[in-house]
Write an enzyme that holds these catalytic residues in place. Sequence first.
Site, PDB file in Angstrom:
ATOM      1  N   ALA A  65      42.257  31.217  34.377  1.00 21.91           N
ATOM      2  CA  ALA A  65      42.429  30.689  33.025  1.00 21.91           C
ATOM      3  C   ALA A  65      42.506  29.171  33.155  1.00 21.91           C
ATOM      4  CB  ALA A  65      43.710  31.248  32.418  1.00 21.91           C
ATOM      5  N   GLY A 108      42.776  34.466  36.197  1.00 19.81           N
ATOM      6  CA  GLY A 108      41.975  35.056  35.122  1.00 19.81           C
ATOM      7  C   GLY A 108      40.550  35.376  35.564  1.00 19.81           C
ATOM      8  N   GLU A 111      40.821  38.648  37.124  1.00 17.31           N
ATOM      9  CA  GLU A 111      41.123  39.595  36.033  1.00 17.31           C
ATOM     10  C   GLU A 111      39.881  39.872  35.192  1.00 17.31           C
ATOM     11  OE1 GLU A 111      44.409  36.981  34.930  1.00 17.31           O
ATOM     12  OE2 GLU A 111      45.742  38.712  35.004  1.00 17.31           O
ATOM     13  N   GLU A 131      48.815  33.021  40.292  1.00 16.90           N
ATOM     14  CA  GLU A 131      49.627  32.490  39.191  1.00 16.90           C
ATOM     15  C   GLU A 131      51.044  32.148  39.617  1.00 16.90           C
ATOM     16  OE1 GLU A 131      47.652  35.158  39.019  1.00 16.90           O
ATOM     17  OE2 GLU A 131      46.523  35.152  37.132  1.00 16.90           O
TER      18      GLU A 131
HETATM   19  N1  CO8 Z   1      41.845  25.431  35.212  1.00 15.41           N
HETATM   20  C1  CO8 Z   1      41.397  24.189  34.901  1.00 15.41           C
HETATM   21  N2  CO8 Z   1      40.704  23.425  35.765  1.00 15.41           N
HETATM   22  C2  CO8 Z   1      40.453  23.922  36.998  1.00 15.41           C
HETATM   23  C3  CO8 Z   1      40.885  25.209  37.391  1.00 15.41           C
HETATM   24  C4  CO8 Z   1      41.617  25.981  36.430  1.00 15.41           C
HETATM   25  N3  CO8 Z   1      42.041  27.231  36.698  1.00 15.41           N
HETATM   26  N4  CO8 Z   1      40.495  25.433  38.667  1.00 15.41           N
HETATM   27  C5  CO8 Z   1      39.841  24.314  39.057  1.00 15.41           C
HETATM   28  N5  CO8 Z   1      39.806  23.412  38.052  1.00 15.41           N
HETATM   29  C6  CO8 Z   1      39.205  22.072  38.050  1.00 15.41           C
HETATM   30  C7  CO8 Z   1      40.002  21.108  38.908  1.00 15.41           C
HETATM   31  O1  CO8 Z   1      41.097  20.584  38.174  1.00 15.41           O
HETATM   32  C8  CO8 Z   1      38.954  20.075  39.228  1.00 15.41           C
HETATM   33  O2  CO8 Z   1      38.774  19.227  38.125  1.00 15.41           O
HETATM   34  P1  CO8 Z   1      38.983  17.615  38.297  1.00 15.41           P
HETATM   35  O3  CO8 Z   1      37.928  17.216  39.303  1.00 15.41           O
HETATM   36  O4  CO8 Z   1      38.735  17.113  36.909  1.00 15.41           O
HETATM   37  O5  CO8 Z   1      40.364  17.417  38.816  1.00 15.41           O
HETATM   38  C9  CO8 Z   1      37.686  20.901  39.364  1.00 15.41           C
HETATM   39  O6  CO8 Z   1      37.940  22.118  38.695  1.00 15.41           O
HETATM   40  C10 CO8 Z   1      37.328  21.229  40.812  1.00 15.41           C
HETATM   41  O7  CO8 Z   1      38.474  21.839  41.409  1.00 15.41           O
HETATM   42  P2  CO8 Z   1      39.076  21.353  42.813  1.00 15.41           P
HETATM   43  O8  CO8 Z   1      38.843  19.890  43.021  1.00 15.41           O
HETATM   44  O9  CO8 Z   1      40.509  21.813  42.874  1.00 15.41           O
HETATM   45  O10 CO8 Z   1      38.151  22.174  43.822  1.00 15.41           O
HETATM   46  P3  CO8 Z   1      38.512  22.650  45.305  1.00 15.41           P
HETATM   47  O11 CO8 Z   1      37.252  23.165  45.877  1.00 15.41           O
HETATM   48  O12 CO8 Z   1      39.251  21.584  46.023  1.00 15.41           O
HETATM   49  O13 CO8 Z   1      39.573  23.871  45.112  1.00 15.41           O
HETATM   50  C11 CO8 Z   1      40.357  25.933  44.097  1.00 15.41           C
HETATM   51  C12 CO8 Z   1      39.149  25.067  44.506  1.00 15.41           C
HETATM   52  C13 CO8 Z   1      41.105  26.407  45.369  1.00 15.41           C
HETATM   53  C14 CO8 Z   1      39.823  27.126  43.332  1.00 15.41           C
HETATM   54  C15 CO8 Z   1      41.331  25.090  43.233  1.00 15.41           C
HETATM   55  O14 CO8 Z   1      40.577  24.462  42.197  1.00 15.41           O
HETATM   56  C16 CO8 Z   1      42.415  25.899  42.562  1.00 15.41           C
HETATM   57  O15 CO8 Z   1      43.375  26.251  43.211  1.00 15.41           O
HETATM   58  N6  CO8 Z   1      42.301  26.190  41.230  1.00 15.41           N
HETATM   59  C17 CO8 Z   1      43.298  26.861  40.474  1.00 15.41           C
HETATM   60  C18 CO8 Z   1      43.317  28.340  40.778  1.00 15.41           C
HETATM   61  C19 CO8 Z   1      44.420  29.027  39.975  1.00 15.41           C
HETATM   62  O16 CO8 Z   1      45.594  28.776  40.150  1.00 15.41           O
HETATM   63  N7  CO8 Z   1      44.022  29.949  39.076  1.00 15.41           N
HETATM   64  C20 CO8 Z   1      44.932  30.678  38.268  1.00 15.41           C
HETATM   65  C21 CO8 Z   1      45.096  30.050  36.935  1.00 15.41           C
HETATM   66  S1  CO8 Z   1      46.338  30.848  35.891  1.00 15.41           S
HETATM   67  C22 CO8 Z   1      45.560  32.244  35.286  1.00 15.41           C
HETATM   68  O17 CO8 Z   1      44.412  32.449  35.529  1.00 15.41           O
HETATM   69  C23 CO8 Z   1      46.252  33.280  34.425  1.00 15.41           C
HETATM   70  C24 CO8 Z   1      47.514  32.771  33.880  1.00 15.41           C
HETATM   71  C25 CO8 Z   1      48.110  33.801  32.959  1.00 15.41           C
HETATM   72  C26 CO8 Z   1      49.167  33.139  32.156  1.00 15.41           C
HETATM   73  C27 CO8 Z   1      49.529  33.904  30.952  1.00 15.41           C
HETATM   74  C28 CO8 Z   1      50.029  32.988  29.846  1.00 15.41           C
HETATM   75  C29 CO8 Z   1      50.229  33.712  28.552  1.00 15.41           C
END
Ligand code: CO8
Length: 257
Positions: A65, A108, A111, A131
């Site tokens: 997400a 997400g 998921e 998460e």
């Molecule tokens: N959301 C928004 N932006 C993201 C996300 C994300 N999930 N993942 C990556 N990006 C963005 C980064 O911020 C970055 O943007 P910028 O250059 O502007 O900073 C760009 O994508 C590239 O990402 P990275 O530079 O981090 O790329 P890497 O190759 O270094 O790393 C990873 C890749 C390991 C995938 C890393 O990006 C990462 O850890 N991402 C987040 C993964 C994560 O935690 N996902 C779970 C999100 S929460 C969810 O899905 C459900 C929540 C449910 C909550 C319920 C609420 C009601």
Amino acid sequence: MTYKTILTERRDSVLLIRLNRPEALNALNSTVAQELIAVTAAADVDPAIGCVVLTGSEKAFAAGADIKEMQPLTFQDVAVTDKFSEWSLFTNRRKPIIAAVSGFALGGGCELAMMCDFILASDTAKFGQPEIKLGTIPGMGGSQRLTRFVGKSKAMDMVLTGRMMDAAEAERCGLVSRVFPAADLVDEAVKVAVVVAGMSQPVAAMAKEAVNRAFETTLAEGLLVERRLFHSTFALEDRSEGMAAFVARRPAEFKNR
Ligand code: CO8
């Protein structure tokens, strides 16, 4: 119709949907959700489409997400809008939807892959529910669907540690059905989808419904639903055609009725 966050392409009777937010590793913001719900609703009523393939890029199916969209939200924001409940529209689709996962399928993203009917993966795929590292928990079905896919021990391991599993582990534990080299994934997924699309559409919808009931109900109820759906296929011309074709030793020609 033009979309902002997805690309669509027709290949034979297959609709190929590509998540297309490369700047955010295909993170699922509310526009992605709206567009996936809209495009699959249209596919459901388009008789020319027999199966849908949902994929991302080679680097990321979807990295979760959209954390940047979620960051400012309060409890009231997510609770009052029942955030993420709209995904049930996606999981209620009648047409088969295959996820073709390369690279990251996290949070997400994992998921969403599990909301599809089955998952084909590339050898670079990485699945995870990270998460907990963000101070939250899965909110689009991860704690429920992952547990049903892989069992309690591995699901608990994934959800509590936030670690990723690779494609080999995902295939071993039943999260994905087949693994292909990354360069071939989309073509192979479309080939699989063409096979599905070649079946009778109403029968494929019944088969999907029957398998999905296994996740929702008891064995006795599920067996009853299956039997009733099986009986229903006898109302279809396609059932007569399928069996007649077998007996006549010729390929079946389904008319979707
Ligand atoms: N959301 C928004 N932006 C993201 C996300 C994300 N999930 N993942 C990556 N990006 C963005 C980064 O911020 C970055 O943007 P910028 O250059 O502007 O900073 C760009 O994508 C590239 O990402 P990275 O530079 O981090 O790329 P890497 O190759 O270094 O790393 C990873 C890749 C390991 C995938 C890393 O990006 C990462 O850890 N991402 C987040 C993964 C994560 O935690 N996902 C779970 C999100 S929460 C969810 O899905 C459900 C929540 C449910 C909550 C319920 C609420 C009601």
